[in-house]
Scaffold this active site. Structure first.
Site: not given
Ligand SMILES: O=c1[nH]cnc2c1ncn2[C@@H]1O[C@H](CO)[C@@H](O)[C@H]1O
Ligand SMILES: [Zn+2]
Length: 361
Positions: A18, A20, A22, A207, A210, A299
């Protein structure tokens, strides 16, 4: 036995499910890409100041405010060059940290502002990962990256993104996910996307659990059929500690444990978004002791100023884990990956077990 410090942890073969794309840019890269593409809304103009800003702004205690910080990273990931570079550096950074297998996710629909198509966005990211894997290999650091395509849960493109994931399934995309603000956007809004993935014999994670609790986890499992839970940390709402100190699991918690549904736990991120109040109170240890299939994840490395080794070190310092515990969480993660079984087994037998054996000594 090798002492369990950051440098030894960096040598351990780690698995990350997990992360991201970005949320993992190098601060210097954000600055350089912003300059190149004329984005002038960055909140700082030196790399250390920018790193500090991301870390502090993400420390908001709310998922919604945490997510606002992504406006700046997404803004500089709109061109072929920007996307390729960010993916290449991601692979190189993870490899340098000793990650041997990673599933990295991002939402293609957020990278269309300069006119790229969804397919072009995915192609650029795959090119970047390939270049990063090759560059790391030259340095003797072997990493394999599988891509997860994310759909934003507040938007309405999830079916389209699921189809995109299937179109690229033989070119490096290994699964699908939904992310974004959880409250008010339940997983069942995207049922057709999940049904399409299941109909294609393909994997996905959601997701859930959370910023919202048990109903979100229940929907993700019972209605959507998710393979894994992104975070899933709120499953502890279904675990009570009896007067004798013995934990009692409710029906949903039992189901998650019985079915070995992997939990993609992200300790630092969970504290920043307020899913848990402190690392000491993170249910990672309770869930691990109850033998849920727990995995350790980053994350967002930029927003949490972290790495896989750092997350593991924080757990070691907080809960007193040793190498065999970390090896177990790593094998848990490898078993839960979305690549074929024989390939998972090969990484466990040929990379993970021998790597930990050296450290355990
Ligand atoms: O922990 C999280 N929970 C929910 N959404 C997230 C989390 N981290 C990032 N993103 C979302 O996922 C998109 C694509 O990678 C990011 O742009 C952010 O808006
Ligand atoms: Zn995430």
């Amino acid at each position: 036995m090798t002492a369990l410090d950051l440098s030894a942890l960096r040598r351990a073969p780690k698995v990350l499910l997990h992360d991201h794309l970005d949320g993992g840019l190098r601060p210097e890269t954000v600055l350089e890409l912003a300059r190149d593409c004329g984005y002038d809304a960055l909140p700082a103009d030196t790399a250390p100041a920018l790193a500090k800003w991301f870390r502090e702004a993400a420390d908001s205690g709310s998922l919604e405010r945490y997510l606002e910080t992504f406006a700046h990273t997404v803004a500089v990931m709109q061109t072929p060059v920007g996307l390729e570079r960010v993916a290449r550096e991601c692979a190189e950074d993870l490899a340098a940290d000793g990650v041997v297998y990673a599933e990295v996710r991002f939402a293609p629909e957020q990278h269309l502002e300069e006119g790229l198509t969804l397919d072009e966005v995915v192609e650029q990211v795959l090119l970047g990962f390939e270049a990063g894997e090759s560059a790391a290999e030259v340095r003797g650091q072997n990493i394999r990256i599988g891509v997860l395509l994310t759909a934003m849960r507040h938007a309405a493109r999830s079916r389209e993104i699921a189809e995109l994931a299937i179109r690229f399934r033989d070119r490096g995309v290994v699964g699908f996910d939904i992310a974004g603000a959880e409250a008010g956007n339940p997983p069942s809004r995207h049922l057709d996307a999940f049904e399409y993935m299941r109909g294609s014999n393909a994997h996905f994670t959601i997701h859930a659990g959370e910023a919202f609790g048990l109903p979100s986890i229940h929907e993700a499992i019972a209605f959507c059929g998710t393979d894994r839970l992104g975070h899933g940390v709120r499953i502890t709402d279904d675990i009570t500690i009896g007067t004798d100190g013995v934990p009692v699991l409710g029906k949903l918690a039992n189901y998650v444990r019985d079915k070995r549904i992997p939990l993609e736990l992200c300790p630092s991120s969970n504290v920043q978004t307020g899913a848990v109040d402190t690392l000491e109170n993170h249910p990672f240890d309770l869930l691990a002791r109850l033998r849920f299939r727990v995995t350790v994840n980053t994350d967002n490395r930029l927003m949490s100023d972290t790495s896989m080794s750092q997350e593991m070190l924080r757990l070691v310092e907080t809960f007193g884990y040793g190498w065999t515990d970390l090896e177990r969480y790593t094998i848990n993660a490898m078993k839960s990956a979305f690549i074929p079984f024989d390939q998972r087994l090969q990484l466990i037998d040929e990379v993970i077990k021998p790597g930990f054996a050296v450290l355990v000594g």
